[in-house]
Structure formats: C-alpha cells, structure tokens
Design a protein around this motif. Structure first.
Motif, mmCIF file in Angstrom:
data_model
loop_
_atom_site.group_PDB
_atom_site.id
_atom_site.type_symbol
_atom_site.label_atom_id
_atom_site.label_comp_id
_atom_site.label_asym_id
_atom_site.label_seq_id
_atom_site.Cartn_x
_atom_site.Cartn_y
_atom_site.Cartn_z
ATOM 1 N N VAL A 1 1.003 -1.247 0.023
ATOM 2 C CA VAL A 1 0.066 -0.028 -0.105
ATOM 3 C C VAL A 1 0.893 1.223 -0.044
ATOM 4 O O VAL A 1 1.813 1.456 0.669
ATOM 5 C CB VAL A 1 -0.833 0.042 1.306
ATOM 6 C CG1 VAL A 1 -1.814 1.205 1.329
ATOM 7 C CG2 VAL A 1 -1.710 -1.114 1.217
ATOM 8 N N LEU A 2 0.389 2.157 -0.724
ATOM 9 C CA LEU A 2 1.348 3.564 -1.059
ATOM 10 C C LEU A 2 0.599 4.685 -0.395
ATOM 11 O O LEU A 2 1.026 5.555 0.206
ATOM 12 C CB LEU A 2 1.538 3.863 -2.574
ATOM 13 C CG LEU A 2 2.635 2.638 -3.202
ATOM 14 C CD1 LEU A 2 2.588 3.208 -4.749
ATOM 15 C CD2 LEU A 2 4.063 2.892 -2.697
ATOM 16 N N ARG A 3 -0.652 4.633 -0.656
ATOM 17 C CA ARG A 3 -1.599 5.925 -0.152
ATOM 18 C C ARG A 3 -2.839 5.297 0.109
ATOM 19 O O ARG A 3 -3.442 4.285 -0.289
ATOM 20 C CB ARG A 3 -1.801 6.885 -0.988
ATOM 21 C CG ARG A 3 -0.422 7.713 -1.822
ATOM 22 C CD ARG A 3 -0.154 8.641 -0.741
ATOM 23 N NE ARG A 3 0.861 9.540 -1.330
ATOM 24 C CZ ARG A 3 2.094 9.302 -1.805
ATOM 25 N NH1 ARG A 3 2.641 8.310 -1.106
ATOM 26 N NH2 ARG A 3 2.889 10.203 -2.204
ATOM 27 N N VAL A 4 -3.701 5.844 1.214
ATOM 28 C CA VAL A 4 -4.962 5.215 1.522
ATOM 29 C C VAL A 4 -5.623 6.648 1.417
ATOM 30 O O VAL A 4 -5.231 7.945 1.811
ATOM 31 C CB VAL A 4 -5.231 4.547 2.890
ATOM 32 C CG1 VAL A 4 -4.631 3.206 2.725
ATOM 33 C CG2 VAL A 4 -4.605 5.363 3.910
ATOM 34 N N GLY A 5 -7.129 6.298 0.932
ATOM 35 C CA GLY A 5 -7.988 7.621 0.941
ATOM 36 C C GLY A 5 -8.226 7.957 2.427
ATOM 37 O O GLY A 5 -8.172 7.209 3.411
ATOM 38 N N SER A 6 -9.240 9.302 2.540
ATOM 39 C CA SER A 6 -9.503 9.638 3.869
ATOM 40 C C SER A 6 -10.235 8.837 4.620
ATOM 41 O O SER A 6 -10.435 9.107 6.078
ATOM 42 C CB SER A 6 -9.965 11.075 3.777
ATOM 43 O OG SER A 6 -11.086 10.837 2.917
ATOM 44 N N ALA A 7 -11.195 7.965 4.147
ATOM 45 C CA ALA A 7 -12.129 7.090 4.946
ATOM 46 C C ALA A 7 -11.446 5.850 5.042
ATOM 47 O O ALA A 7 -12.226 4.986 5.782
ATOM 48 C CB ALA A 7 -13.261 6.926 4.049
ATOM 49 N N VAL A 8 -10.331 5.248 4.812
ATOM 50 C CA VAL A 8 -9.623 4.155 4.810
ATOM 51 C C VAL A 8 -9.128 3.930 6.545
ATOM 52 O O VAL A 8 -8.414 4.751 7.042
ATOM 53 C CB VAL A 8 -8.473 3.744 4.069
ATOM 54 C CG1 VAL A 8 -7.911 2.358 4.414
ATOM 55 C CG2 VAL A 8 -9.169 3.823 2.666
#
Ligand code: NAP
Length: 448
Positions: free
Chosen positions: A127-134
């Motif tokens: 995983v490189l980035r996650v969205g704000s709701a993760v």
C-alpha cells in the motif's frame, strides 16, 4: 532515478510506511491494457484465432485521483485469469460497456470510463496511499488483493455482498486493474499477503482460490462434507487445482479430469488418487454441433463408478457447453452441479429428465464475498492451501501470458511480474516456506 524506480527500491528494501507515504507518485504508470478503438480488430475470426498478443498493449496511463475509500497499491506481481483472456479477445462482449455503465454511477465511477481498459484481477504488493475514509490499512502494508468491487452504500450488499446489485470484478468490470505498476482498489479488497511466498506466488491465488473456496467449502456454494465425492473438471487448471485442494482438505474424494498424462501425473502428485484423462478416454459428448451422445455420458458415469464405486455427490463445473450434459448426468441422485463459468460456450444443453427425476440441482456461483476471500487467503497464509504457479512472465509480455492461458497450454496459474525485477523475491517467513516447499513449487517444477 524515476519516481517508480524509487518506489520499487523502497518496497524491495521493505522501507517503513512513512517513508513510502512520503515518496512522490508518478503522474502516469505502466499497465497492460486494451483499447476501445480496437474492439473490432478480430471481427470475423473464431475465438481460437483471436490473439491476445495483438490486442494487449503495455503502455503508460494517467494515475487517477484516489477516492476516499480507496488505496493505491504498488504492484509487485499480478497474474493472468481467464477474464483477462475474455477482455483481450473482446468476448463475449467488449468490456468497455462495463466501464461506461460504471462511469454513469457516480463521479468516482466516471474515472473508469476511459478509451483504454487496464486489466488484471489479481495482485500482490504494498500500500502506497490510502483515502481519507480508510481505517484498517496504511502505507507500507503488504497485501494481496481480491477482485470483488462492491459499493457498501447499497443495501443489497449487506447479506452476501456477491448479491449486491452493483457487484463488479475489479480489472474486468472496472478499470485500473492489477496488471500495472500501481493499481487502484477499494480498501475492502485488501488482505494480508502470505509472508512465506514470493511476490508472484502471493499474487496468483486470490481470484481462483476464493472462487473455488466459495464453490466447494462455503454454504453459498456446495458446502462439501467429509467423504463426499467431487468430479472436478480441469483439475490442474486455474480454479480446478484449488478445488482439488479444498476437496482433499475437507475429507472429500476428488475425481479429477485432465487432458494429458502429464497433467494426470501432476494431479496424482497433488494427492488426487482418482484421475480421468479425458483425451485418452476419447469422450465425445457432442456428436456434432447440435446433438449430444448420452452413451458417452454413460461411459463417463461408468468410469467414475469403476474408480470410486459410486456416483459423485458434486460436480465442479466450468467448461460449460462441452461438458454440462455429462455433468448433469453423472451427478448422483440428489446431487449438485455447481457452475461458475462456460469456457467452451454459454448456451448449454442437458437432458432435464435426469435433473428432475433424480432430484439434482444446478447452482450458479460467482467469485466470493470479502469474508470468503479472506478465509481462502488465510488458508494460503497458513500454508494449508498452496499456490499453483507454473509460469511467470514480465509485464511487457502480458499478451503472451494471456495467449498461453487462452490456448490451454499451461497448468495452474500464470504469474506476471510488475515492479518485482525478478522472480523469487519477497519471502519473509522462511520456516513456513521450508515446511511446504514441495507443495508450493509443485506446478513450477512440473512445467520446467
Ligand atoms: P484455465 O486455467 O484455463 O483452466 C481450465 C481447465 O478446464 C483447463 O485446465 C482444461 O483442463 C479444462 N478445460 C478446458 N476446456 C475444456 C473442455 N472443453 N472440456 C473439459 N475441460 C476443459 O481456466 P480457469 O482459470 O480454471 O477458469 C475456468 C473458467 O472459469 C473460465 O471460463 C473462467 O473465466 C471461469 N472463472 C469464473 C470465475 C467466477 O467467479 N465466476 C472465477 C474464475 C474462473 P484439461 O484440458 O486438462 O481437461
């Protein structure tokens, strides 16, 4: 150094999550894709003549913006599934129709509606980035990805999410699939990756393994019990080889069908004692294009009785038109034919008298919900079910990899390396690997 090389190096060095999260993302990345402008390129050709090597391109595509419930994953390896073949030969219809429909659903859906389709429904990576709701995942997590793409704001998704009205298969009915250097997934597609496997071994399981888990083990499928006999078509193929493992693990009796002595040997090495070589037996279930031969169904039924002394409780069905008549015939009285596909043709035909008079059932099955995929992945992580990887290609040769699967030239799964620079990388738990090395490498050794 390019941005993607910096990401690759950081992943290979198992850099901590905050370091990975600080690395800039490239605006465009490589992916294996088909093009909307080429959907007519095979017009007039038979399925066999349609060549994935001509339609699959490996090109850069712009990385889309991330939705709040999504993650960017650096793909170390991916795999070919038969849906990659369907996409690449534009059968039964071009997948761009799926993308357009998704595009109409929401603003985030619109990103998928492009004149190119980045394919791929399996991957392992970081995983490189996650969205704000993760909530449950963060940069640096090493993951495998299952392909159920579902919108949890839809009430129909809240019993069995495979029944959700907008259930889709990632990389087939959505864009930005796993055959790319970076993929975009919903956070609820992520699962921990098996730490005793290489990246390519870890990447090849989720789609086929989860499908076979649901078909054989789950109450949503056959829910096989101890001692039940299961006829498995294509028993060394993508889904068949996991099905055989589930039947054996659950105390069932697999009767595996294959089409060569080499595959029969492989099947026996997997522990499947009862093997039918359909080519050697010369079954001709269809006399011609229009008529089947019940005598041939009977011959298969007799062969099964010779091998196990009774009829099978369950038939694991996916070839479709070429075998469905036989499958319905050979299932025992009260037995179940569980089907998830129709590789040889979806307009199937069987003699309904054998179905109703003998109280048999045909049950449709499709991929797996998150819980089923998670359970199936846990079994891989614990070394109770093993990858069936037989060949590996670099991303640049995705077309050739799909061609091999299209023409039934390979056993088990075909892996594709994305950011992983070579095979054999990514093993962390060497002790668990050592314990199961023979099973993990069985298909690979058989191919070499
Ligand atoms: P695969 O790796 O190509 O294996 C299919 C196996 O089926 C082959 O190994 C072959 O074995 C056997 N086979 C092929 N044609 C046959 C025929 N005419 N009669 C009898 N056996 C035949 O493909 P796969 O990954 O296992 O997928 C199989 C099918 O399931 C595909 O259509 C795929 O799209 C579908 N699928 C559906 C789902 C779902 O969720 N609905 C999930 C995964 C796969 P032998 O030649 O050795 O007999």
């Amino acid at each position: 150094m390019s941005q993607i090389d910096a990401i690759r190096d950081a992943v290979l060095a198992r850099a901590p999550g905050d370091e990975l999260a600080a690395l800039p993302l490239p605006e465009a990345v490589r992916g294996a894709l088909v093009k909307a402008e080429e959907t007519e390129m095979f017009a007039g050709l038979s399925s066999e003549e349609k060549d994935p090597r001509k339609s699959i391109h490996v090109e850069e595509f712009p990385l889309p913006e991330l939705a709040p419930d999504e993650a960017y994953v650096a793909v170390m390896a991916s795999a070919i599934n038969f849906n990659t073949v369907w996409t690449s030969i534009f059968e039964p219809l071009p997948t761009f129709q799926f993308l357009t429909r998704l595009g109409r659903e929401s603003v985030w859906g619109e990103r998928h509606d492009q004149p190119y389709h980045v394919m791929g429904s399996d991957a392992a990576g970081v995983v490189l980035r996650v969205g704000s709701a993760v909530r449950n995942w963060k940069p640096g997590d090493e993951v495998t990805i299952h392909c159920l793409h579902v919108d949890d704001q839809d009430p129909s998704a809240h019993d069995d999410s495979m029944l959700a009205a907008n259930q889709r298969i990632w990389g087939f009915e959505t864009n930005f699939g796993g055959l790319a250097d970076i993929t975009v997934v919903k956070a609820n597609q992520l699962m921990p990756r098996p730490m005793h496997l290489t990246w390519e071994e870890a990447a090849c399981n989720a789609l086929c393994n989860s499908t076979s888990y649901r078909m054989i083990v789950s109450p949503n499928g056959a829910q096989m019990t101890q001692g039940q006999a299961v006829l498995v078509w294509g028993a060394t193929g993508g889904i068949g080889a996991y099905a055989v493992q589930y039947v054996l693990n659950g105390g069932g009796v697999p009767v595996g069908v294959v089409s060569s002595e080499k595959r029969a040997e492989l099947l026996r090495e997997m522990g499947c004692e009862h093997v039918i070589d359909r080519r050697a037996e010369g079954y001709r279930f269809w006399k011609d294009d229009t008529e089947q031969d019940p005598k041939e169904w009977l011959r298969l039924g007799k062969k099964i009785r010779e091998l196990i002394g009774r009829d099978v409780d369950i038939v694991f069905e996916h070839p479709g038109r070429s075998t469905m008549g036989a499958s319905v015939f050979v299932a025992k009285r009260g037995g179940l034919v569980i089907t998830c596909a129709a590789t040889s043709g979806y307009k199937i035909e069987y003699d309904n008298r054998y179905l109703w008079m003998n109280l048999k059932t045909i049950k449709g099955c499709h991929f797996a919900n998150y819980r089923e995929a998670w359970e199936a992945n846990r079994l891989i992580c614990e070394g109770r079910v093993h990858p069936t990887l037989s060949k590996v290609y670099p991303l640049d040769q995705t077309g050739e990899a799909a061609y091999q699967v299209h023409h039934n030239l390979v056993e088990g799964k075909v892996g594709v390396l994305a950011l992983a620079p070579q095979e054999g990388l990514g093993v962390v738990d060497t002790e668990l690997r050592e314990r199961h090395l023979d099973q993990i490498t069985l298909f690979r050794r058989h191919t070499d």
